[in-house]
Design an enzyme around this catalytic site. Structure first.
Site, PDB file in Angstrom:
ATOM      1  N   CYS A 322      -0.112   2.564  -2.896  1.00 32.32           N
ATOM      2  CA  CYS A 322       0.832   3.538  -3.790  1.00 32.32           C
ATOM      3  C   CYS A 322       1.501   2.891  -4.783  1.00 32.32           C
ATOM      4  O   CYS A 322       2.534   3.417  -5.173  1.00 32.32           O
ATOM      5  CB  CYS A 322       1.693   4.586  -2.693  1.00 32.32           C
ATOM      6  SG  CYS A 322       2.866   3.665  -1.645  1.00 32.32           S
ATOM      7  N   GLU A 356      -1.768   5.853  -7.627  1.00 34.42           N
ATOM      8  CA  GLU A 356      -2.291   5.254  -6.419  1.00 34.42           C
ATOM      9  C   GLU A 356      -3.712   4.824  -6.747  1.00 34.42           C
ATOM     10  O   GLU A 356      -4.519   4.965  -7.445  1.00 34.42           O
ATOM     11  CB  GLU A 356      -2.276   6.324  -5.322  1.00 34.42           C
ATOM     12  CG  GLU A 356      -1.024   7.019  -5.249  1.00 34.42           C
ATOM     13  CD  GLU A 356      -0.834   7.265  -3.802  1.00 34.42           C
ATOM     14  OE1 GLU A 356      -1.501   7.161  -2.948  1.00 34.42           O
ATOM     15  OE2 GLU A 356       0.502   7.793  -3.512  1.00 34.42           O
TER      16      GLU A 356
END
Length: 364
Positions: A322, A356
Site C-alpha cells: 500500500c 497499491e
C-alpha cells in the site's frame, strides 16, 4: 469529479479525468520500478466515484449545530455537505444521521467523529465521543432502529453496541462466493471492487503451488480465497480479534486446510529458527510444511530488514503493497535473490495520489 469541496478538502487531490489519473499513476509506477521489472504492468481500475464502503469524518459543533468535517487542503479542516467517494448506502445515510444527532442533545453532546461501514448485509455507524456513555444505551438502540443500522458508540475505555449482529461482507472471486466476518475496528480494504481484483490477481499469479505461508493475514481477506490453490496454508497475525474472525471465516466458508496462528512476524521467525518454543504452536510441526509460496501484505511502513531476510528463503513471494516508496526500498533487497515476474497496480482510491501494488517474485 464534480465535488463542491474539491480544492478545499484535502482528501481528493487529482484534478484530472479518471482515465488521465489512471495513466498518470501507471506511468509513475512503471518509471519508478523499471530497474526491477521491465514487463507489462497490469492495471486495475476503480469506479471514479461511490467506491468507498468505509469512511471516517470529523464532527464540528457550531451554534448548536453539527457538521461533518474533513482535513482541509489549506486549513486544518473544512465543513462538508457531501462526499462523492462513499458508496450509495453511506451517501444516503450521512444526512439522515446528522439530522437525527442534531435533534438530540444527549446524542450530539461531545461527539467528535463518526465512521461508516457498509457491507452486503448491514450498515454500521461508529460514533466517537469525549464523554462517559452510561445511560445512553436505550438512545443508541432507538437511533439504530430509526436508521436501520447497527450503532457502535465509543469513548475512552467504553463501547456500546445497539445489537450483537456481526459485520460480514461477501464477494466473488473467479466464480466462487466467499463471506468474511470482521470486527468494527479491524482493517478492511474499503474498495470492494478493487479488493476482488487484487485477490483474483493473486490467485491467478500462483503456479506450481504446494503450501503457503502468509504473514499479516488479518481476518483472512487473501487467505480464505487462496486456500483452494494450496495443499495447506499457515497464516499469522498479531491481532487477537482478527484471528478470532479468521477462524470463524474458515468455518463459514467450509475451508479446512488453513492453520491460523496469533503471532507477530518476530515470533514467527523465532519459531522457524528454533530459538524458542510457543504454546500456540502445539500440534503444529513446521517441518511438515513444504512452503512453495509466501504472501506478505504489510502496513505502510513495509517489511523490516529481518522479515526480508526471512522471506528470501522461499521460492515464490507474493507482495501486496500500500506504499510504493517502502515497496521500492524492500525490492532493492529482495531483487538480490529474486526476480519480479509479475507487477500490478491497483487503483484503490480514485482521485487521490494513493497507489497499491502487487508483485510476484521468483527466486533467481
Amino acid at each position: 469529479m464534480r465535488c463542491v469541496h474539491f480544492g478545499e478538502c484535502g482528501s481528493c487531490t487529482l484534478a484530472l479525468p479518471y482515465e488521465d489519473q489512471l495513466n498518470f499513476k501507471a506511468n509513475f509506477i512503471a518509471d519508478k520500478f523499471r530497474e526491477f521489472f521491465d514487463g507489462e504492468l497490469e492495471i486495475f481500475s476503480s469506479k471514479p466515484q461511490r467506491y468507498r464502503s468505509r469512511a471516517e469524518f470529523g464532527i464540528w459543533h457550531e451554534n448548536d449545530e453539527i457538521y461533518y468535517t474533513m482535513h482541509g487542503s489549506r486549513s486544518k479542516f473544512i465543513k462538508i455537505s457531501e462526499c462523492l467517494k462513499v458508496d450509495e448506502s453511506i451517501a444516503a445515510l450521512m444526512p439522515r444521521l446528522l439530522e437525527e444527532l442534531g435533534t438530540s442533545n444527549e446524542l450530539k453532546s461531545k461527539i467528535f467523529g463518526v465512521e461508516f461501514i457498509s457491507t452486503s448485509e448491514l450498515c454500521a455507524v461508529i460514533l466517537l465521543y469525549h464523554k462517559r456513555l452510561e445511560g445512553l444505551e436505550a438512545a443508541f438502540s432507538e437511533l439504530a432502529k430509526r436508521l436501520g443500522v447497527k450503532i457502535v458508540a465509543r469513548s475512552r475505555g467504553q463501547k456500546i453496541s445497539s445489537d450483537e449482529r456481526e459485520l460480514c461482507d461477501s464477494f466473488e472471486i473467479n466464480g466462487l462466493r466467499y463471506a468474511l466476518n470482521f470486527g468494527d475496528s479491524a482493517f478492511i480494504q474499503p474498495n470492494k471492487c478493487v479488493n476482488e481484483k487484487m485477490i483474483s490477481w493473486a490467485m491467478n499469479a500462483v503456479q506450481n503451488a504446494e503450501d503457503m505461508l502468509e504473514m499479516y493475514c488479518g481476518h483472512g481477506n487473501f487467505t480464505i480465497p487462496l486456500a483452494g490453490k494450496f495443499r495447506r496454508v499457515l497464516a499469522t497475525e498479531i491481532s487477537k480479534s482478527s484471528i478470532a474472525n479468521a477462524l470463524k471465516n474458515c468455518e463459514r466458508n467450509g475451508i479446512g486446510n488453513i492453520k491460523f496462528l496469533r503471532m507477530s512476524a518476530e515470533e514467527l521467525m523465532s519459531a522457524f529458527s528454533g530459538e524458542r518454543g510457543f504454546r500456540r504452536l502445539e500440534g503444529v510441526n513446521l517441518a511438515d510444511f513444504t512452503f512453495s509460496h509466501v504472501l506478505v501484505d504489510p502496513p505502510r511502513a513495509g517489511l523490516e530488514a529481518s522479515v526480508i531476510n526471512f522471506i528470501k528463503n522461499y521460492e515464490n513471494i507474493v507482495y501486496i503493497s500500500c506504499n510504493p516508496q517502502t515497496l521500492y526500498e524492500n525490492l532493492k533487497e529482495l531483487s538480490l535473490t529474486h526476480k519480479a515476474t509479475k507487477f500490478a497496480m491497483f487503483d484503490q482510491f480514485a482521485n487521490t495520489n494513493h497507489i497499491e501494488c502487487g508483485v510476484v517474485l521468483k527466486k533467481r
